[in-house]
Write a protein that holds these residues in place. Structure first.
Motif, PDB file in Angstrom:
ATOM      1  N   ILE A  63      17.525 -25.923 -15.158  1.00 46.02           N
ATOM      2  CA  ILE A  63      16.954 -25.540 -16.457  1.00 46.02           C
ATOM      3  C   ILE A  63      17.956 -25.832 -17.573  1.00 46.02           C
ATOM      4  CG2 ILE A  63      16.199 -23.576 -17.861  1.00 46.02           C
ATOM      5  CD1 ILE A  63      15.012 -22.393 -15.262  1.00 46.02           C
ATOM      6  N   ASP A  64      19.211 -25.519 -17.333  1.00 42.27           N
ATOM      7  CA  ASP A  64      20.245 -25.804 -18.330  1.00 42.27           C
ATOM      8  C   ASP A  64      20.398 -27.309 -18.564  1.00 42.27           C
ATOM      9  OD1 ASP A  64      20.718 -23.106 -18.669  1.00 42.27           O
ATOM     10  OD2 ASP A  64      22.465 -23.070 -17.329  1.00 42.27           O
ATOM     11  N   GLN A  65      20.327 -28.103 -17.507  1.00 44.82           N
ATOM     12  CA  GLN A  65      20.407 -29.552 -17.648  1.00 44.82           C
ATOM     13  C   GLN A  65      19.219 -30.084 -18.449  1.00 44.82           C
ATOM     14  OE1 GLN A  65      20.659 -30.867 -13.582  1.00 44.82           O
ATOM     15  NE2 GLN A  65      22.902 -30.787 -13.556  1.00 44.82           N
ATOM     16  N   TYR A  66      18.039 -29.547 -18.154  1.00 39.49           N
ATOM     17  CA  TYR A  66      16.834 -29.957 -18.881  1.00 39.49           C
ATOM     18  C   TYR A  66      16.989 -29.633 -20.371  1.00 39.49           C
ATOM     19  CZ  TYR A  66      11.886 -30.414 -20.030  1.00 39.49           C
ATOM     20  OH  TYR A  66      10.693 -30.802 -20.596  1.00 39.49           O
ATOM     21  N   TYR A  67      17.505 -28.450 -20.670  1.00 44.52           N
ATOM     22  CA  TYR A  67      17.712 -28.056 -22.068  1.00 44.52           C
ATOM     23  C   TYR A  67      18.735 -28.981 -22.743  1.00 44.52           C
ATOM     24  CZ  TYR A  67      18.775 -25.281 -26.188  1.00 44.52           C
ATOM     25  OH  TYR A  67      18.959 -24.865 -27.485  1.00 44.52           O
ATOM     26  N   SER A  68      19.800 -29.327 -22.030  1.00 41.57           N
ATOM     27  CA  SER A  68      20.808 -30.226 -22.587  1.00 41.57           C
ATOM     28  C   SER A  68      20.223 -31.606 -22.882  1.00 41.57           C
ATOM     29  CB  SER A  68      21.984 -30.385 -21.634  1.00 41.57           C
ATOM     30  OG  SER A  68      22.655 -29.173 -21.463  1.00 41.57           O
ATOM     31  N   ASP A  69      19.335 -32.079 -22.023  1.00 43.37           N
ATOM     32  CA  ASP A  69      18.750 -33.408 -22.190  1.00 43.37           C
ATOM     33  C   ASP A  69      17.667 -33.451 -23.271  1.00 43.37           C
ATOM     34  OD1 ASP A  69      20.394 -34.275 -20.173  1.00 43.37           O
ATOM     35  OD2 ASP A  69      18.818 -34.331 -18.637  1.00 43.37           O
ATOM     36  N   THR A  70      16.853 -32.395 -23.362  1.00 37.46           N
ATOM     37  CA  THR A  70      15.676 -32.444 -24.237  1.00 37.46           C
ATOM     38  C   THR A  70      15.789 -31.590 -25.490  1.00 37.46           C
ATOM     39  OG1 THR A  70      14.585 -30.634 -23.065  1.00 37.46           O
ATOM     40  CG2 THR A  70      14.178 -32.877 -22.245  1.00 37.46           C
ATOM     41  N   GLY A  71      16.654 -30.599 -25.491  1.00 36.49           N
ATOM     42  CA  GLY A  71      16.778 -29.715 -26.646  1.00 36.49           C
ATOM     43  C   GLY A  71      15.810 -28.554 -26.626  1.00 36.49           C
ATOM     44  N   HIS A  72      15.001 -28.444 -25.574  1.00 31.41           N
ATOM     45  CA  HIS A  72      14.110 -27.289 -25.414  1.00 31.41           C
ATOM     46  C   HIS A  72      13.967 -26.982 -23.922  1.00 31.41           C
ATOM     47  CE1 HIS A  72      10.622 -29.646 -24.003  1.00 31.41           C
ATOM     48  NE2 HIS A  72      11.054 -30.570 -24.855  1.00 31.41           N
ATOM     49  N   ALA A 105      10.952 -16.062 -20.380  1.00 26.02           N
ATOM     50  CA  ALA A 105      10.922 -16.925 -21.560  1.00 26.02           C
ATOM     51  C   ALA A 105      12.160 -16.671 -22.416  1.00 26.02           C
ATOM     52  CB  ALA A 105       9.661 -16.653 -22.365  1.00 26.02           C
ATOM     53  N   PRO A 106      12.577 -17.663 -23.198  1.00 23.32           N
ATOM     54  CA  PRO A 106      13.704 -17.439 -24.107  1.00 23.32           C
ATOM     55  C   PRO A 106      13.283 -16.535 -25.259  1.00 23.32           C
ATOM     56  CG  PRO A 106      12.791 -19.621 -24.430  1.00 23.32           C
ATOM     57  CD  PRO A 106      12.082 -19.029 -23.254  1.00 23.32           C
ATOM     58  N   GLU A 107      14.256 -15.990 -25.956  1.00 22.97           N
ATOM     59  CA  GLU A 107      13.950 -15.107 -27.081  1.00 22.97           C
ATOM     60  C   GLU A 107      13.190 -15.849 -28.170  1.00 22.97           C
ATOM     61  OE1 GLU A 107      17.429 -13.080 -28.465  1.00 22.97           O
ATOM     62  OE2 GLU A 107      17.898 -12.329 -26.464  1.00 22.97           O
ATOM     63  N   ASP A 108      13.552 -17.105 -28.405  1.00 27.00           N
ATOM     64  CA  ASP A 108      12.855 -17.929 -29.389  1.00 27.00           C
ATOM     65  C   ASP A 108      11.792 -18.744 -28.648  1.00 27.00           C
ATOM     66  OD1 ASP A 108      12.011 -19.420 -31.511  1.00 27.00           O
ATOM     67  OD2 ASP A 108      13.924 -20.467 -31.830  1.00 27.00           O
ATOM     68  N   ILE A 109      10.532 -18.388 -28.816  1.00 29.85           N
ATOM     69  CA  ILE A 109       9.429 -19.032 -28.101  1.00 29.85           C
ATOM     70  C   ILE A 109       9.322 -20.514 -28.458  1.00 29.85           C
ATOM     71  CG2 ILE A 109       6.915 -18.982 -27.764  1.00 29.85           C
ATOM     72  CD1 ILE A 109       8.318 -16.696 -26.453  1.00 29.85           C
ATOM     73  N   LYS A 110       9.799 -20.907 -29.630  1.00 32.35           N
ATOM     74  CA  LYS A 110       9.716 -22.304 -30.047  1.00 32.35           C
ATOM     75  C   LYS A 110      10.543 -23.216 -29.141  1.00 32.35           C
ATOM     76  CE  LYS A 110       9.168 -20.962 -34.844  1.00 32.35           C
ATOM     77  NZ  LYS A 110       9.804 -20.936 -36.162  1.00 32.35           N
ATOM     78  N   LEU A 111      11.513 -22.663 -28.430  1.00 28.36           N
ATOM     79  CA  LEU A 111      12.380 -23.463 -27.571  1.00 28.36           C
ATOM     80  C   LEU A 111      11.776 -23.757 -26.198  1.00 28.36           C
ATOM     81  CD1 LEU A 111      15.860 -21.862 -28.312  1.00 28.36           C
ATOM     82  CD2 LEU A 111      14.945 -24.025 -29.160  1.00 28.36           C
ATOM     83  N   GLY A 112      10.664 -23.152 -25.859  1.00 25.14           N
ATOM     84  CA  GLY A 112      10.033 -23.375 -24.564  1.00 25.14           C
ATOM     85  C   GLY A 112       9.609 -22.062 -23.929  1.00 25.14           C
ATOM     86  N   LYS A 113       9.193 -22.152 -22.667  1.00 26.67           N
ATOM     87  CA  LYS A 113       8.665 -20.967 -21.993  1.00 26.67           C
ATOM     88  C   LYS A 113       9.483 -20.517 -20.781  1.00 26.67           C
ATOM     89  CE  LYS A 113       3.918 -21.985 -23.309  1.00 26.67           C
ATOM     90  NZ  LYS A 113       2.593 -22.332 -22.816  1.00 26.67           N
ATOM     91  N   LEU A 114      10.385 -21.373 -20.311  1.00 28.05           N
ATOM     92  CA  LEU A 114      11.120 -21.041 -19.078  1.00 28.05           C
ATOM     93  C   LEU A 114      12.617 -21.079 -19.340  1.00 28.05           C
ATOM     94  CD1 LEU A 114      11.283 -20.460 -16.053  1.00 28.05           C
ATOM     95  CD2 LEU A 114      11.047 -22.897 -15.637  1.00 28.05           C
ATOM     96  N   PHE A 115      13.170 -19.910 -19.576  1.00 31.98           N
ATOM     97  CA  PHE A 115      14.610 -19.774 -19.818  1.00 31.98           C
ATOM     98  C   PHE A 115      15.345 -19.381 -18.541  1.00 31.98           C
ATOM     99  CE2 PHE A 115      18.077 -16.787 -20.868  1.00 31.98           C
ATOM    100  CZ  PHE A 115      18.940 -17.664 -21.488  1.00 31.98           C
ATOM    101  N   ASP A 116      14.711 -18.553 -17.714  1.00 30.46           N
ATOM    102  CA  ASP A 116      15.332 -18.034 -16.498  1.00 30.46           C
ATOM    103  C   ASP A 116      14.221 -17.673 -15.520  1.00 30.46           C
ATOM    104  OD1 ASP A 116      17.266 -17.183 -14.731  1.00 30.46           O
ATOM    105  OD2 ASP A 116      17.756 -15.348 -15.810  1.00 30.46           O
ATOM    106  N   LEU A 117      14.575 -17.392 -14.282  1.00 30.49           N
ATOM    107  CA  LEU A 117      13.603 -16.916 -13.313  1.00 30.49           C
ATOM    108  C   LEU A 117      14.264 -15.941 -12.357  1.00 30.49           C
ATOM    109  CD1 LEU A 117      12.755 -19.406 -10.495  1.00 30.49           C
ATOM    110  CD2 LEU A 117      14.659 -19.794 -11.983  1.00 30.49           C
ATOM    111  N   HIS A 118      13.420 -15.087 -11.773  1.00 27.00           N
ATOM    112  CA  HIS A 118      13.857 -14.090 -10.801  1.00 27.00           C
ATOM    113  C   HIS A 118      12.881 -14.098  -9.636  1.00 27.00           C
ATOM    114  CE1 HIS A 118      16.861 -12.326 -13.462  1.00 27.00           C
ATOM    115  NE2 HIS A 118      15.948 -12.331 -14.437  1.00 27.00           N
ATOM    116  N   SER A 119      13.313 -13.551  -8.532  1.00 29.72           N
ATOM    117  CA  SER A 119      12.452 -13.438  -7.363  1.00 29.72           C
ATOM    118  C   SER A 119      11.413 -12.349  -7.600  1.00 29.72           C
ATOM    119  CB  SER A 119      13.285 -13.099  -6.124  1.00 29.72           C
ATOM    120  OG  SER A 119      12.453 -12.849  -5.019  1.00 29.72           O
ATOM    121  N   GLY A 120      10.219 -12.586  -7.114  1.00 27.85           N
ATOM    122  CA  GLY A 120       9.167 -11.590  -7.202  1.00 27.85           C
ATOM    123  C   GLY A 120       9.072 -10.728  -5.954  1.00 27.85           C
ATOM    124  N   ALA A 121      10.037 -10.835  -5.074  1.00 24.69           N
ATOM    125  CA  ALA A 121      10.018 -10.093  -3.812  1.00 24.69           C
ATOM    126  C   ALA A 121      10.339  -8.619  -4.045  1.00 24.69           C
ATOM    127  CB  ALA A 121      11.025 -10.688  -2.840  1.00 24.69           C
TER     128      ALA A 121
END
Length: 134
Positions: A63-72, A105-121
């Motif tokens: 996710i961090d690599q994607y953000y670095s490449d695309t800016g969102h 989601a990130p705090e700023d919704i304009k930056l995208g929808k997937l900032f982090d993830l956690h297990s649902g277990a």
């Protein structure tokens, strides 16, 4: 006429196991299983925890690599797969499903929808940390 003796010689006796011998062997096998099976299941649980932590680390780095490449940030995990950042959706080893991830989601919704993830277990690791808090 000569009579043939039907006496069985010791070396002609049928060989086999007695009931006592079989019970001793079965009790030894049962003892060994009672020692090894709990350790086996403990190691399975431990390996699932390690795999979960590694999957989370890899996806977060991606996710961090994607953000670095695309800016969102990506909109979902499928976007990471479609853009070839991941080969396939990661599977949560605790739930054995790729659909149980909790997306943050990130705090700023304009930056995208997937900032982090956690297990649902449900449940917690051996250390007492909830799977959803990793």
């Amino acid at each position: 006429m000569r009579q043939i003796s039907h006496r069985i010689q010791p070396w002609q006796r049928e060989r086999g196991f007695t009931l006592i011998e079989l019970l001793v062997v079965l009790s030894i096998v049962a003892l060994l299983l009672s020692i090894s099976v709990p350790k086996y299941f403990h190691s399975l649980d431990y390996s699932k925890e390690v795999i979960l932590k590694e999957n989370l680390r890899v996806v977060r780095k991606t996710i961090d690599q994607y953000y670095s490449d695309t800016g969102h940030y990506p909109d979902d995990l499928d976007e990471l797969v479609s853009k070839k950042y991941l080969r396939a959706l990661p599977v949560d080893p605790i739930t054995s499903s790729a659909a149980t991830w909790i997306l943050i989601a990130p705090e700023d919704i304009k930056l995208g929808k997937l900032f982090d993830l956690h297990s649902g277990a449900q449940g917690a690791t051996r250390d007492g940390v909830g799977f959803g808090q990793l």
